[in-house]
Design a protein around this motif. Structure first.
Motif, mmCIF file in Angstrom:
data_model
loop_
_atom_site.group_PDB
_atom_site.id
_atom_site.type_symbol
_atom_site.label_atom_id
_atom_site.label_comp_id
_atom_site.label_asym_id
_atom_site.label_seq_id
_atom_site.Cartn_x
_atom_site.Cartn_y
_atom_site.Cartn_z
ATOM 1 N N CYS A 90 42.511 -43.849 -20.449
ATOM 2 C CA CYS A 90 41.137 -44.000 -20.937
ATOM 3 C C CYS A 90 41.036 -43.518 -22.386
ATOM 4 C CB CYS A 90 40.188 -43.204 -20.040
ATOM 5 S SG CYS A 90 38.440 -43.232 -20.553
ATOM 6 N N GLY A 91 41.662 -42.361 -22.664
ATOM 7 C CA GLY A 91 41.645 -41.830 -24.025
ATOM 8 C C GLY A 91 42.377 -42.725 -25.006
ATOM 9 N N ILE A 92 43.506 -43.281 -24.597
ATOM 10 C CA ILE A 92 44.273 -44.195 -25.452
ATOM 11 C C ILE A 92 43.445 -45.450 -25.750
ATOM 12 C CG2 ILE A 92 46.263 -45.757 -25.500
ATOM 13 C CD1 ILE A 92 47.094 -42.920 -25.981
ATOM 14 N N ALA A 93 42.786 -45.978 -24.716
ATOM 15 C CA ALA A 93 41.975 -47.186 -24.896
ATOM 16 C C ALA A 93 40.841 -46.953 -25.878
ATOM 17 C CB ALA A 93 41.411 -47.636 -23.546
ATOM 18 N N ALA A 94 40.284 -45.731 -25.881
ATOM 19 C CA ALA A 94 39.169 -45.421 -26.775
ATOM 20 C C ALA A 94 39.644 -45.082 -28.185
ATOM 21 C CB ALA A 94 38.357 -44.265 -26.203
ATOM 22 N N VAL A 105 36.621 -47.316 -18.953
ATOM 23 C CA VAL A 105 36.446 -46.860 -17.573
ATOM 24 C C VAL A 105 37.244 -47.740 -16.624
ATOM 25 C CG1 VAL A 105 34.783 -46.607 -15.683
ATOM 26 C CG2 VAL A 105 34.199 -45.799 -17.977
ATOM 27 N N LEU A 106 37.199 -49.054 -16.844
ATOM 28 C CA LEU A 106 37.944 -49.978 -15.982
ATOM 29 C C LEU A 106 39.442 -49.753 -16.080
ATOM 30 C CD1 LEU A 106 35.936 -53.307 -16.486
ATOM 31 C CD2 LEU A 106 35.913 -51.766 -14.504
ATOM 32 N N ILE A 107 39.946 -49.513 -17.298
ATOM 33 C CA ILE A 107 41.377 -49.243 -17.482
ATOM 34 C C ILE A 107 41.767 -47.962 -16.751
ATOM 35 C CG2 ILE A 107 43.083 -48.503 -19.206
ATOM 36 C CD1 ILE A 107 41.803 -50.532 -21.129
ATOM 37 N N CYS A 108 40.906 -46.959 -16.830
ATOM 38 C CA CYS A 108 41.151 -45.693 -16.144
ATOM 39 C C CYS A 108 41.256 -45.906 -14.632
ATOM 40 C CB CYS A 108 40.024 -44.713 -16.469
ATOM 41 S SG CYS A 108 40.149 -43.125 -15.624
ATOM 42 N N LEU A 109 40.262 -46.567 -14.060
ATOM 43 C CA LEU A 109 40.240 -46.782 -12.607
ATOM 44 C C LEU A 109 41.375 -47.700 -12.162
ATOM 45 C CD1 LEU A 109 36.398 -47.230 -11.994
ATOM 46 C CD2 LEU A 109 37.782 -45.161 -11.776
ATOM 47 N N GLN A 154 43.692 -37.003 -26.590
ATOM 48 C CA GLN A 154 43.206 -38.311 -27.042
ATOM 49 C C GLN A 154 41.675 -38.317 -26.993
ATOM 50 O OE1 GLN A 154 45.455 -40.701 -28.151
ATOM 51 N NE2 GLN A 154 46.934 -39.040 -27.839
ATOM 52 N N SER A 155 41.073 -38.251 -28.154
ATOM 53 C CA SER A 155 39.613 -38.128 -28.239
ATOM 54 C C SER A 155 38.911 -39.408 -27.793
ATOM 55 C CB SER A 155 39.205 -37.800 -29.673
ATOM 56 O OG SER A 155 37.795 -37.816 -29.815
ATOM 57 N N ILE A 156 37.753 -39.234 -27.159
ATOM 58 C CA ILE A 156 36.914 -40.383 -26.787
ATOM 59 C C ILE A 156 35.600 -40.344 -27.569
ATOM 60 C CG2 ILE A 156 37.913 -40.607 -24.481
ATOM 61 C CD1 ILE A 156 35.355 -39.190 -23.426
ATOM 62 N N ALA A 157 35.631 -39.689 -28.738
ATOM 63 C CA ALA A 157 34.422 -39.569 -29.561
ATOM 64 C C ALA A 157 33.860 -40.928 -29.951
ATOM 65 C CB ALA A 157 34.723 -38.742 -30.810
ATOM 66 N N SER A 158 34.733 -41.936 -30.067
ATOM 67 C CA SER A 158 34.285 -43.272 -30.472
ATOM 68 C C SER A 158 33.347 -43.908 -29.451
ATOM 69 C CB SER A 158 35.492 -44.186 -30.696
ATOM 70 O OG SER A 158 36.238 -44.332 -29.493
ATOM 71 N N LEU A 236 38.823 -39.220 -15.003
ATOM 72 C CA LEU A 236 37.735 -39.667 -15.864
ATOM 73 C C LEU A 236 36.731 -38.543 -16.067
ATOM 74 C CD1 LEU A 236 36.386 -42.047 -17.364
ATOM 75 C CD2 LEU A 236 35.244 -42.628 -15.207
ATOM 76 N N PHE A 237 36.419 -37.811 -14.984
ATOM 77 C CA PHE A 237 35.520 -36.654 -15.094
ATOM 78 C C PHE A 237 36.066 -35.638 -16.080
ATOM 79 C CE2 PHE A 237 33.414 -36.984 -10.607
ATOM 80 C CZ PHE A 237 32.677 -38.071 -11.054
ATOM 81 N N ASP A 238 37.373 -35.336 -15.977
ATOM 82 C CA ASP A 238 38.014 -34.386 -16.902
ATOM 83 C C ASP A 238 37.847 -34.834 -18.348
ATOM 84 O OD1 ASP A 238 39.078 -32.460 -15.124
ATOM 85 O OD2 ASP A 238 40.748 -33.769 -14.636
ATOM 86 N N THR A 239 38.122 -36.107 -18.577
ATOM 87 C CA THR A 239 38.085 -36.653 -19.934
ATOM 88 C C THR A 239 36.680 -36.641 -20.501
ATOM 89 O OG1 THR A 239 39.987 -38.075 -19.438
ATOM 90 C CG2 THR A 239 38.655 -38.665 -21.345
ATOM 91 N N LEU A 240 35.710 -37.064 -19.704
ATOM 92 C CA LEU A 240 34.324 -37.091 -20.161
ATOM 93 C C LEU A 240 33.801 -35.689 -20.412
ATOM 94 C CD1 LEU A 240 32.831 -39.841 -17.794
ATOM 95 C CD2 LEU A 240 33.411 -40.073 -20.218
ATOM 96 N N ASN A 241 34.166 -34.758 -19.558
ATOM 97 C CA ASN A 241 33.681 -33.386 -19.704
ATOM 98 C C ASN A 241 34.253 -32.713 -20.946
ATOM 99 O OD1 ASN A 241 32.359 -30.891 -18.513
ATOM 100 N ND2 ASN A 241 34.476 -30.209 -18.535
#
Length: 329
Positions: A90-94, A105-109, A154-158, A236-241
């Motif tokens: 998910c982080g790489i995709a973002a 989210v879809l890539i993560c799941l 891997q930041s998801i700030a974007s 995903l919860f870890d990454t979003l948090n």
């Protein structure tokens, strides 16, 4: 004679209630909270309670997936690092691919589901042991997560979710409400659908289920795929948090998930369990862990206490089965 019979019936009813997972878990939760409140009087405040509730969602998501596999009579040791790999993807995709929220989210799941499917195919169609298979995929996921991320967050700030993740409705993270919704959906799956009935039947007695016309391989394969998907939800919860994916997330989570399943009344031999029992098992585990931390209990003693609770949970599971066997006689 009648009084003796009534007394025996009452004691039997009391034992039955005590051995009921959902009821039996509430007692140690209350005991832990009372002891902690005595030692730390300001414990029963919303600040601490909300921290326990929110902190439960990360291990809770992995536990939901683990419970399905255990109910099917198997085990999944990869739920921790599977979630980690899914979060990293998910982080790489973002951060590197510049994708939006929905694709990330879809890539993560999908990552979690693919790993779960790999486990399921190896166990159900190649005849490999679920212990060995999922232990192998655990190391594979860990290696891939570190390699793909190069050991860097891997930041998801974007994705622009900082304002959403900081929101605290009722003093709780919105992730907690998503977790509650997932528990409700899992309960519907286990108790209200044909698949849930088939899953418990296969886990309880696979040979009898196959003779009754159930496709045990397909049922177990679906359980592994769902377990991988729930593991990905935890990642995903870890990454979003955290606002970033990290290859260190999820380490050791699989064993905590198994402990939560045992505490929550999931039969370690398969065939029995409930979603709300799982939720309470997660709550008890995290409450104990959190209370031990705020009371500054020695780390080694924490491990001893958690191990004792696991043993006690297994003993209660055995006693519960004996009680049910007596009913059938």
């Amino acid at each position: 004679m009648m009084r003796l019979k009534e007394r025996n019936e009452r004691s039997g009813l009391g034992l039955k209630l005590l051995l009921t997972p959902e009821f039996g878990i509430l007692i140690p939760i209350l005991i832990v909270c009372v002891i902690t409140t005595i030692l730390k009087p300001n414990f029963l405040t919303w600040k601490y309670i909300s921290s326990i509730l929110v902190g439960s969602v990360f291990i809770g998501a992995a536990t939901m997936g683990e419970s399905l596999v255990i109910m099917a009579g198997e085990i999944d040791l990869s739920v921790g690092m599977n979630g980690c790999l899914a979060g990293v993807m998910c982080g790489i995709a973002a951060s590197q691919w510049g994708l939006g929220l929905v694709p990330c989210v879809l890539i993560c799941l999908l990552t979690g589901a693919v790993v779960g499917a790999l486990n399921g195919v190896c166990v159900c169609y190649l005849g490999l042991s679920s212990w060995i298979t999922t232990l192998a995929t655990q190391f594979i996921c860990q290696g891939l997560a570190v390699t793909i991320s190069q050991g860097e967050p891997q930041s998801i700030a974007s994705l622009g979710l900082s304002s959403v993740t900081r929101a605290k409705p009722l003093g709780l993270s919105w992730l907690f409400f998503v977790f509650v919704l997932l528990i409700v959906l899992l309960d519907v799956l286990i108790r209200r659908t044909r698949y849930g009935y088939s899953l418990r039947s296969v886990g309880g007695n696979q040979e009898a289920s196959v003779m009754a016309g159930l496709n045990a391989r397909r049922i177990k394969l679906i359980a592994f795929i769902l377990a991988g998907t729930f593991a990905a939800v935890g990642g995903l919860f870890d990454t979003l948090n955290a606002g970033a994916a990290n290859a260190a997330f999820g380490s050791g989570r699989e064993f905590r998930a198994i402990i939560c399943c045992a505490i929550g009344g999931i039969s370690m031999t398969g065939g029995a369990g409930s979603a709300f029992g799982i939720a309470l098992g997660v709550l008890l585990f995290h409450t104990l862990w959190y209370c031990l931390r705020i009371l500054d209990v020695n780390t080694n003693l924490q491990l001893v206490l958690i191990g004792l609770i696991l043993v006690l949970s297994v003993i209660m599971d055995i006693q519960r089965k004996r009680l049910e066997a007596r009913k059938l006689v």
